[in-house]
Design an enzyme around this catalytic site. Structure first.
Site: not given
Ligand code: ADP
Length: 159
Positions: A17, A41, A90, A128
């Site tokens: 992120h 959630k 990703r 996450s």
């Molecule tokens: P959500 O629950 O909406 O998927 P996340 O917090 O998991 O939200 O992810 C938010 C954004 O960050 C999404 O666009 C996701 O694709 C991106 N993202 C998550 N992990 C990574 C990563 N390791 N590298 C790049 N982008 C990521």
């Protein structure tokens, strides 16, 4: 002035992120990190805690602000006067869902567009949920999240 919104659950924020935040903050004048409250959630961290953790690790980026939101992303974007939604991609597995969301959001509000940043290959596997899983067993998460947040994550699992 271009305003971008980077939305997500960030439960907790990972180095993947942070990489997207660093890169996209250079593309807009102001970047709002939108922390989804996701009532259904049962997140590990409350929205307030997630906002605080993100603030801690983005304080060195001048044009970033962190806020939580509820409801439709496009409504939040509109209320903030945002021009673009930023999402990270990703792998192909992210693509179908992300494309559908982007098209839906554009249908609801054609003033807001979505742009995708390809993840840094270093973090392509990272999510996450991986962090939560490893931390729940007391495993090493130092390669996954900023070091200063590690104790907050371990504390949630009493490890
Ligand atoms: P959500 O629950 O909406 O998927 P996340 O917090 O998991 O939200 O992810 C938010 C954004 O960050 C999404 O666009 C996701 O694709 C991106 N993202 C998550 N992990 C990574 C990563 N390791 N590298 C790049 N982008 C990521």
């Amino acid at each position: 002035m271009k305003t971008g919104i980077y939305p997500g659950s960030f439960d907790p924020i990972t180095l993947g992120h942070l990489d997207i935040i660093n890169r996209s903050s250079k593309m807009v004048d102001k970047l709002i990190i939108g922390v989804l409250r996701n009532r259904s959630k049962h997140p590990l961290f409350s929205a307030e805690e997630r906002v605080d953790l993100i603030k801690k690790v983005t304080s060195d980026i001048d044009n970033v602000v962190v806020e939580s939101f509820d409801g439709l992303l496009v409504d939040f974007a509109q209320s903030k006067g945002a021009d673009v939604i930023i999402r990270g991609l990703r792998a192909v597995t992210d693509f179908e869902y992300e494309l559908q969301m982007a098209q839906t959001n554009r249908k609801i509000n054609s003033n807001v567009d979505t742009i995708f940043l390809a993840t840094n290959i270093k973090y392509a596997y990272l999510s996450s949920s991986v962090v939560r899983e490893v931390a729940s067993y007391g495993g090493d998460i130092s390669h996954f999240i900023p070091k200063e947040l590690m104790s907050a994550v371990y504390a949630k699992y009493n490890v």
